[in-house]
Scaffold this motif. Structure first.
Motif, PDB file in Angstrom:
ATOM      1  N   ALA A 112       0.838  -1.078  -0.612  1.00 30.11           N
ATOM      2  CA  ALA A 112      -0.126  -0.011  -0.293  1.00 30.11           C
ATOM      3  C   ALA A 112       1.148   1.390  -0.063  1.00 30.11           C
ATOM      4  CB  ALA A 112      -1.380   0.292   1.260  1.00 30.11           C
ATOM      5  N   TRP A 113       0.944   1.568  -1.059  1.00 33.41           N
ATOM      6  CA  TRP A 113       1.758   3.174  -1.104  1.00 33.41           C
ATOM      7  C   TRP A 113       0.496   4.413  -1.299  1.00 33.41           C
ATOM      8  CZ3 TRP A 113       6.835   2.840  -2.040  1.00 33.41           C
ATOM      9  CH2 TRP A 113       7.320   1.424  -1.242  1.00 33.41           C
ATOM     10  N   THR A 114       1.058   5.484  -0.868  1.00 31.42           N
ATOM     11  CA  THR A 114       0.413   6.668  -0.724  1.00 31.42           C
ATOM     12  C   THR A 114       1.268   8.076  -0.828  1.00 31.42           C
ATOM     13  OG1 THR A 114      -1.063   8.367   0.547  1.00 31.42           O
ATOM     14  CG2 THR A 114       0.223   7.947   1.674  1.00 31.42           C
ATOM     15  N   GLN A 115       0.733   9.526  -1.536  1.00 31.73           N
ATOM     16  CA  GLN A 115       1.649  10.495  -1.671  1.00 31.73           C
ATOM     17  C   GLN A 115       1.567  11.643  -0.264  1.00 31.73           C
ATOM     18  OE1 GLN A 115       0.274  10.415  -5.234  1.00 31.73           O
ATOM     19  NE2 GLN A 115       2.758  12.174  -5.263  1.00 31.73           N
ATOM     20  N   LEU A 116       2.183  11.913   0.754  1.00 32.79           N
ATOM     21  CA  LEU A 116       2.053  12.734   1.292  1.00 32.79           C
ATOM     22  C   LEU A 116       1.441  14.811   0.961  1.00 32.79           C
ATOM     23  CD1 LEU A 116       4.524  11.997   4.125  1.00 32.79           C
ATOM     24  CD2 LEU A 116       2.292  10.840   4.388  1.00 32.79           C
ATOM     25  N   LEU A 117       2.495  14.758   0.107  1.00 31.07           N
ATOM     26  CA  LEU A 117       1.916  15.918  -1.091  1.00 31.07           C
ATOM     27  C   LEU A 117       1.089  15.322  -2.623  1.00 31.07           C
ATOM     28  CD1 LEU A 117       4.949  18.118   0.549  1.00 31.07           C
ATOM     29  CD2 LEU A 117       2.659  18.104   1.634  1.00 31.07           C
ATOM     30  N   ALA A 118       0.821  16.353  -2.882  1.00 27.30           N
ATOM     31  CA  ALA A 118       0.385  15.821  -4.389  1.00 27.30           C
ATOM     32  C   ALA A 118       1.290  16.118  -5.328  1.00 27.30           C
ATOM     33  CB  ALA A 118      -0.585  17.428  -5.050  1.00 27.30           C
ATOM     34  N   ALA A 130       7.999   7.911   7.235  1.00 24.00           N
ATOM     35  CA  ALA A 130       7.414   8.776   5.680  1.00 24.00           C
ATOM     36  C   ALA A 130       7.581   9.602   5.679  1.00 24.00           C
ATOM     37  CB  ALA A 130       6.137   8.175   5.006  1.00 24.00           C
ATOM     38  N   MET A 131       8.911  10.292   5.014  1.00 20.42           N
ATOM     39  CA  MET A 131       9.381  11.720   4.507  1.00 20.42           C
ATOM     40  C   MET A 131       9.509  11.980   2.937  1.00 20.42           C
ATOM     41  SD  MET A 131      12.272  13.147   7.196  1.00 20.42           S
ATOM     42  CE  MET A 131      13.107  11.379   7.122  1.00 20.42           C
ATOM     43  N   ASP A 132       8.529  13.267   2.607  1.00 19.04           N
ATOM     44  CA  ASP A 132       8.660  13.589   1.305  1.00 19.04           C
ATOM     45  C   ASP A 132       9.604  14.689   1.289  1.00 19.04           C
ATOM     46  OD1 ASP A 132       6.400  13.828  -0.782  1.00 19.04           O
ATOM     47  OD2 ASP A 132       7.415  15.836  -0.536  1.00 19.04           O
ATOM     48  N   CYS A 133      10.905  14.358   0.610  1.00 21.20           N
ATOM     49  CA  CYS A 133      11.870  15.718   0.132  1.00 21.20           C
ATOM     50  C   CYS A 133      11.998  15.963  -1.005  1.00 21.20           C
ATOM     51  CB  CYS A 133      13.480  14.502   1.002  1.00 21.20           C
ATOM     52  SG  CYS A 133      12.749  13.935   1.790  1.00 21.20           S
ATOM     53  N   GLU A 134      12.590  17.282  -1.043  1.00 25.18           N
ATOM     54  CA  GLU A 134      12.498  17.992  -2.686  1.00 25.18           C
ATOM     55  C   GLU A 134      14.567  17.817  -2.272  1.00 25.18           C
ATOM     56  OE1 GLU A 134      11.892  21.971  -4.881  1.00 25.18           O
ATOM     57  OE2 GLU A 134      11.180  22.177  -2.449  1.00 25.18           O
ATOM     58  N   VAL A 135      14.782  17.202  -3.853  1.00 22.57           N
ATOM     59  CA  VAL A 135      16.362  17.851  -3.405  1.00 22.57           C
ATOM     60  C   VAL A 135      17.273  18.925  -3.156  1.00 22.57           C
ATOM     61  CG1 VAL A 135      18.813  16.700  -5.423  1.00 22.57           C
ATOM     62  CG2 VAL A 135      16.642  15.656  -5.191  1.00 22.57           C
ATOM     63  N   ASP A 136      17.603  19.504  -2.304  1.00 29.02           N
ATOM     64  CA  ASP A 136      18.244  21.033  -2.110  1.00 29.02           C
ATOM     65  C   ASP A 136      19.645  20.378  -2.442  1.00 29.02           C
ATOM     66  OD1 ASP A 136      18.275  23.670  -0.232  1.00 29.02           O
ATOM     67  OD2 ASP A 136      20.399  21.975   0.097  1.00 29.02           O
ATOM     68  N   GLU A 137      20.520  19.306  -2.852  1.00 27.31           N
ATOM     69  CA  GLU A 137      21.510  19.383  -3.743  1.00 27.31           C
ATOM     70  C   GLU A 137      22.218  17.794  -3.901  1.00 27.31           C
ATOM     71  OE1 GLU A 137      26.053  21.426  -3.364  1.00 27.31           O
ATOM     72  OE2 GLU A 137      24.457  21.522  -1.634  1.00 27.31           O
ATOM     73  N   LEU A 138      22.715  17.302  -5.483  1.00 25.04           N
ATOM     74  CA  LEU A 138      23.104  16.506  -5.524  1.00 25.04           C
ATOM     75  C   LEU A 138      24.982  15.963  -5.786  1.00 25.04           C
ATOM     76  CD1 LEU A 138      20.491  14.377  -8.311  1.00 25.04           C
ATOM     77  CD2 LEU A 138      21.535  14.113  -5.777  1.00 25.04           C
ATOM     78  N   LEU A 139      25.219  15.902  -4.868  1.00 24.43           N
ATOM     79  CA  LEU A 139      26.672  16.019  -4.796  1.00 24.43           C
ATOM     80  C   LEU A 139      27.445  13.676  -5.258  1.00 24.43           C
ATOM     81  CD1 LEU A 139      27.340  17.520  -1.587  1.00 24.43           C
ATOM     82  CD2 LEU A 139      27.390  18.318  -4.218  1.00 24.43           C
ATOM     83  N   GLU A 140      28.401  14.344  -6.994  1.00 27.76           N
ATOM     84  CA  GLU A 140      28.134  13.452  -7.246  1.00 27.76           C
ATOM     85  C   GLU A 140      30.251  12.894  -6.560  1.00 27.76           C
ATOM     86  OE1 GLU A 140      28.792  10.793 -11.169  1.00 27.76           O
ATOM     87  OE2 GLU A 140      28.237  12.586 -11.602  1.00 27.76           O
TER      88      GLU A 140
END
Length: 180
Positions: A112-118, A130-140
């Protein structure tokens, strides 16, 4: 000196490092990535590398292989979910490793999956956290991405179930806790 062979000392150090890191017990999470405009475009991976980065603002950090099937999707969508698994959710952890051949949407199974934000990533309905996150930075670095993510929404299970752990190369659980 054009040799592809790793110096023996470095190889020994890397093996010692891997063995040493097995001594660090880690909470098992599934990191999910999806295109909110295309329900069938989903990916994700199992991680023990998720941890807090900052409380002000709330941020997490995780790592993934740069060759992960989730990498390109995460770069494009800039959204991800963190799902701290319950001790009985080992099958989910295993499926998201991809070692059984599961890929993309197939990794989500019939759970069972859902979303915390649209516009958010999928999260497990019964995850410990469960956390909904937005990428602030991607470091390779060194074939991996260090993902620094700003937490946008959180859901914590009411009954505080025990998390799934990974230690010494296998899944395990918390022992009964005692006051020190």
């Amino acid at each position: 000196m054009g040799t592809d062979k790793m110096p023996a000392a470095l190889e020994v150090l890397q093996q010692s490092f891997k063995q040493a890191m097995r001594g660090f017990a880690g909470a098992v999470s599934v990191v999910t990535v999806a295109d909110p405009l295309n329900e069938s475009e989903r990916s994700g991976f199992t991680a023990t590398s998720v941890s807090s980065f900052s409380a002000t603002p709330p941020m997490v950090v995780a790592s993934m292989k740069a060759t992960s099937s989730s990498a390109a999707l995460l770069q494009r969508t800039r959204r991800f979910g963190v799902n701290l698994l319950r001790e009985e959710q080992q099958a989910i952890a295993q499926r998201f490793t991809g070692f059984g051949g599961e890929a993309g949407l197939e990794r989500y199974g019939s759970d069972a999956w859902t979303q915390l934000l649209a516009d958010g990533a999928p999260v497990l309905v019964d995850a410990v956290v469960a956390m909904d996150c937005e990428v602030d930075e991607l470091l390779e670095r060194h074939g991996h991405y260090l993902i620094i993510g700003r937490v946008r929404e959180i859901r914590v299970a009411q009954e505080a179930p025990a998390p799934l752990l990974y230690w010494q190369g296998r899944y395990t659980r918390l022992a009964e806790t005692r006051a020190c």
